[in-house]
Enzyme design. Structure first.
Site, PDB file in Angstrom:
ATOM      1  N   GLY A  91       1.549  -1.754  -0.179  1.00  0.00           N
ATOM      2  CA  GLY A  91      -0.080   0.223   0.227  1.00  0.00           C
ATOM      3  C   GLY A  91       0.315   1.001  -0.199  1.00  0.00           C
ATOM      4  O   GLY A  91       0.360   1.934   0.004  1.00  0.00           O
ATOM      5  N   TYR A 139     -15.090  -0.398   8.780  1.00  0.00           N
ATOM      6  CA  TYR A 139     -13.946   0.428   8.784  1.00  0.00           C
ATOM      7  C   TYR A 139     -13.526   0.535  10.246  1.00  0.00           C
ATOM      8  O   TYR A 139     -12.821  -0.663  10.686  1.00  0.00           O
ATOM      9  CB  TYR A 139     -13.972   2.158   8.048  1.00  0.00           C
ATOM     10  N   ARG A 193      -2.174  -0.038  -6.839  1.00  0.00           N
ATOM     11  CA  ARG A 193      -2.417   0.881  -8.085  1.00  0.00           C
ATOM     12  C   ARG A 193      -1.128   1.297  -8.497  1.00  0.00           C
ATOM     13  O   ARG A 193      -0.169   0.669  -7.342  1.00  0.00           O
ATOM     14  CB  ARG A 193      -2.780   2.122  -7.720  1.00  0.00           C
ATOM     15  N   GLY A 215      -0.112   4.668  -0.909  1.00  0.00           N
ATOM     16  CA  GLY A 215      -1.463   6.152  -0.171  1.00  0.00           C
ATOM     17  C   GLY A 215      -0.403   7.093   0.521  1.00  0.00           C
ATOM     18  O   GLY A 215       0.589   6.961   0.248  1.00  0.00           O
ATOM     19  N   ASP A 254      -1.185  -7.468  -5.295  1.00  0.00           N
ATOM     20  CA  ASP A 254      -2.486  -7.432  -4.665  1.00  0.00           C
ATOM     21  C   ASP A 254      -2.657  -8.125  -3.775  1.00  0.00           C
ATOM     22  O   ASP A 254      -1.565  -9.736  -2.931  1.00  0.00           O
ATOM     23  CB  ASP A 254      -3.459  -8.106  -5.805  1.00  0.00           C
TER      24      ASP A 254
HETATM   25  P1  NAD Z   1      -4.899   5.586   1.526  1.00  0.00           P
HETATM   26  O1  NAD Z   1      -6.013   4.774   0.486  1.00  0.00           O
HETATM   27  O2  NAD Z   1      -3.946   6.214   1.087  1.00  0.00           O
HETATM   28  O3  NAD Z   1      -3.492   3.720   1.167  1.00  0.00           O
HETATM   29  C1  NAD Z   1      -4.323   2.912   0.412  1.00  0.00           C
HETATM   30  C2  NAD Z   1      -3.364   2.365   0.052  1.00  0.00           C
HETATM   31  O4  NAD Z   1      -3.663   0.608  -0.781  1.00  0.00           O
HETATM   32  C3  NAD Z   1      -3.290   2.477  -1.425  1.00  0.00           C
HETATM   33  O5  NAD Z   1      -2.394   3.114  -2.451  1.00  0.00           O
HETATM   34  C4  NAD Z   1      -4.201   1.615  -2.506  1.00  0.00           C
HETATM   35  O6  NAD Z   1      -3.647   1.321  -3.861  1.00  0.00           O
HETATM   36  C5  NAD Z   1      -3.630   0.603  -1.655  1.00  0.00           C
HETATM   37  N1  NAD Z   1      -4.958  -1.225  -1.801  1.00  0.00           N
HETATM   38  C6  NAD Z   1      -5.907  -0.834  -1.513  1.00  0.00           C
HETATM   39  N2  NAD Z   1      -5.544  -2.515  -1.749  1.00  0.00           N
HETATM   40  C7  NAD Z   1      -4.841  -3.438  -2.342  1.00  0.00           C
HETATM   41  C8  NAD Z   1      -4.182  -4.108  -2.525  1.00  0.00           C
HETATM   42  N3  NAD Z   1      -5.468  -5.297  -2.742  1.00  0.00           N
HETATM   43  N4  NAD Z   1      -3.447  -4.638  -2.444  1.00  0.00           N
HETATM   44  C9  NAD Z   1      -2.191  -3.611  -2.922  1.00  0.00           C
HETATM   45  N5  NAD Z   1      -2.526  -2.663  -2.101  1.00  0.00           N
HETATM   46  C10 NAD Z   1      -3.672  -2.611  -1.757  1.00  0.00           C
HETATM   47  O7  NAD Z   1      -4.451   4.822   3.421  1.00  0.00           O
HETATM   48  P2  NAD Z   1      -3.478   5.612   3.501  1.00  0.00           P
HETATM   49  O8  NAD Z   1      -4.539   6.459   4.475  1.00  0.00           O
HETATM   50  O9  NAD Z   1      -2.321   5.760   3.437  1.00  0.00           O
HETATM   51  O10 NAD Z   1      -3.938   4.748   4.939  1.00  0.00           O
HETATM   52  C11 NAD Z   1      -3.152   3.462   5.206  1.00  0.00           C
HETATM   53  C12 NAD Z   1      -3.393   2.733   6.345  1.00  0.00           C
HETATM   54  O11 NAD Z   1      -3.527   3.524   7.794  1.00  0.00           O
HETATM   55  C13 NAD Z   1      -4.781   1.796   6.408  1.00  0.00           C
HETATM   56  O12 NAD Z   1      -4.867   0.202   7.159  1.00  0.00           O
HETATM   57  C14 NAD Z   1      -5.351   2.869   7.287  1.00  0.00           C
HETATM   58  O13 NAD Z   1      -6.722   2.304   7.671  1.00  0.00           O
HETATM   59  C15 NAD Z   1      -4.781   2.918   8.237  1.00  0.00           C
HETATM   60  N6  NAD Z   1      -5.711   4.665   8.981  1.00  0.00           N
HETATM   61  C16 NAD Z   1      -5.166   5.702   8.030  1.00  0.00           C
HETATM   62  C17 NAD Z   1      -5.208   7.559   8.894  1.00  0.00           C
HETATM   63  C18 NAD Z   1      -5.650   8.488   7.439  1.00  0.00           C
HETATM   64  O14 NAD Z   1      -5.928   9.448   7.851  1.00  0.00           O
HETATM   65  N7  NAD Z   1      -4.837   8.331   6.673  1.00  0.00           N
HETATM   66  C19 NAD Z   1      -6.061   7.075   9.640  1.00  0.00           C
HETATM   67  C20 NAD Z   1      -5.624   6.120  10.118  1.00  0.00           C
HETATM   68  C21 NAD Z   1      -5.427   5.077  10.522  1.00  0.00           C
END
Ligand code: NAD
Length: 317
Positions: free
Chosen positions: A10, A144, A38, A13, A54
């Site tokens: 991931g 979630y 992606r 992201g 994936d």
């Molecule tokens: P994001 O959505 O920006 O990034 C997630 C990434 O995972 C994306 O690039 C997506 O393409 C990739 N992804 C999705 N499905 C996939 C798959 N099947 N295989 C491989 N990659 C895949 O999310 P983020 O904000 O960077 O969050 C990262 C983690 O932190 C998550 O677990 C989220 O729950 C946690 N989190 C984030 C926040 C926040 O404010 N951003 C707050 C609390 C917790």
């Protein structure tokens, strides 16, 4: 010391980009493999290895872990709170099965350490609203939040039963300028800066007095790395740690932006995300993280606002 080789799942992201870059600084570019469903985020291009992966494809993931001699996994792939409410089945499936795939492979391949983030979304309407403690009533009402809470107990289970060294933080809403947020309820606190700089106005999808726990990305990256580098005996929580940064409302962040940009205007048009925000605590107590591994945030609202307004215009879209 054994040479570490890290896989970030991931990595394209919001957190993944900055965490990958920070880990490359520490462990060396070639020792941190970025992966995502992606395409590679442009900010990562040229800085180290990237594989298309994936997390739901366990065999493919397993092959990559063996082929790349991976010793640590950071699992960031998930569906976030707001997007999850639109597709609950998919959110549950990815957030659970992705984690179980990683935990199984970590156990089989004797991975040294695993990182997986939880969220303040585990808390629900019956949790304390102010200074919500580490251990308290936890009854999440979003898919979630349910998936994160279940995930926390899977992490604890794999640690107790199989000795997997898995560590976790319940992130608050994260604010950053490098990569865009991925569909969370706290995304307004990033969108507001983009719209302020482009249009000098922003319509917020939460009401003006909605206080939520937030954190600036440099603090979140530092918290993650400090937790992962702490000696194992200091880690008393194997579900997930509360950590805190800043708590503010849309009205307060708008007022802070106005100090730099007096012409900025804010309007409010709450949507379905208001209900999600209202179910969460307004502030978090992170005493346990502070006592166990010395966590302390640095950025307050004025420092974060100033840094965002300074760096966002320099960042490519
Ligand atoms: P994001 O959505 O920006 O990034 C997630 C990434 O995972 C994306 O690039 C997506 O393409 C990739 N992804 C999705 N499905 C996939 C798959 N099947 N295989 C491989 N990659 C895949 O999310 P983020 O904000 O960077 O969050 C990262 C983690 O932190 C998550 O677990 C989220 O729950 C946690 N989190 C984030 C926040 C926040 O404010 N951003 C707050 C609390 C917790």
């Amino acid at each position: 010391m054994t040479k570490e080789k890290i896989l970030v799942i991931g990595a394209s992201g919001q957190i993944g980009v900055e965490l990958t870059l920070a880990l490359r600084e520490i462990y060396g570019n070639n020792n941190v493999v970025a992966s995502d469903l992606r395409e590679e985020n442009p900010l990562l291009k040229g800085s180290g290895p990237y594989v298309s992966l994936d997390v739901m494809n366990k065999e493919m993931l397993h092959v990559q872990v063996i082929r790349q001699n991976i010793t640590q996994i950071y699992l960031l792939a998930a569906i976030l709170s707001a997007t999850g409410e639109k597709n609950p089945g998919l959110a549950w499936h990815l957030n659970m099965q992705g984690l179980l795939n990683v935990l199984d492979i970590a156990r089989e391949e004797h991975i040294h350490k695993v990182y997986w983030p939880s969220s303040i979304a585990v808390f629900g309407p019956t949790s304390p609203k102010q200074h919500c403690p580490q251990q308290t009533i936890i009854e999440p009402t979003t898919v979630y939040g349910i998936s994160k809470y279940a995930g926390e107990f899977w992490c604890n289970y794999y640690h107790m039963k199989y000795g997997v060294d898995i560590r976790s933080i319940r992130y608050p809403g994260l604010i950053s300028y490098k990569s865009a947020p991925g569909g969370g309820t706290t995304d307004y606190a990033v969108e507001i800066f983009h719209d302020a700089l482009e249009d000098k106005k922003y319509t917020c999808f939460l009401s003006e007095d909605t206080y939520l726990p937030m954190m600036y990305m440099p603090d979140a990256i530092r918290a993650t790395i400090e937790l992962m580098e702490a000696p194992a005996e200091k880690i008393s929580i194997r579900t997930s740690y509360n950590v805190t940064g800043i708590s503010f409302s849309p009205k307060e962040i708008a007022a802070e932006i106005k100090k730099h940009m007096p012409e900025f205007e804010m309007a409010y048009s709450p949507d379905y995300r208001q209900g999600i925000a209202d179910s969460w605590p307004q502030s978090i107590d992170d005493t346990v993280a502070r006592n166990d591994w010395g966590w302390k945030h640095e950025y307050d609202l004025p420092a974060m606002t100033e840094d965002m307004l300074k760096h966002l215009p320099e960042t490519p879209e």
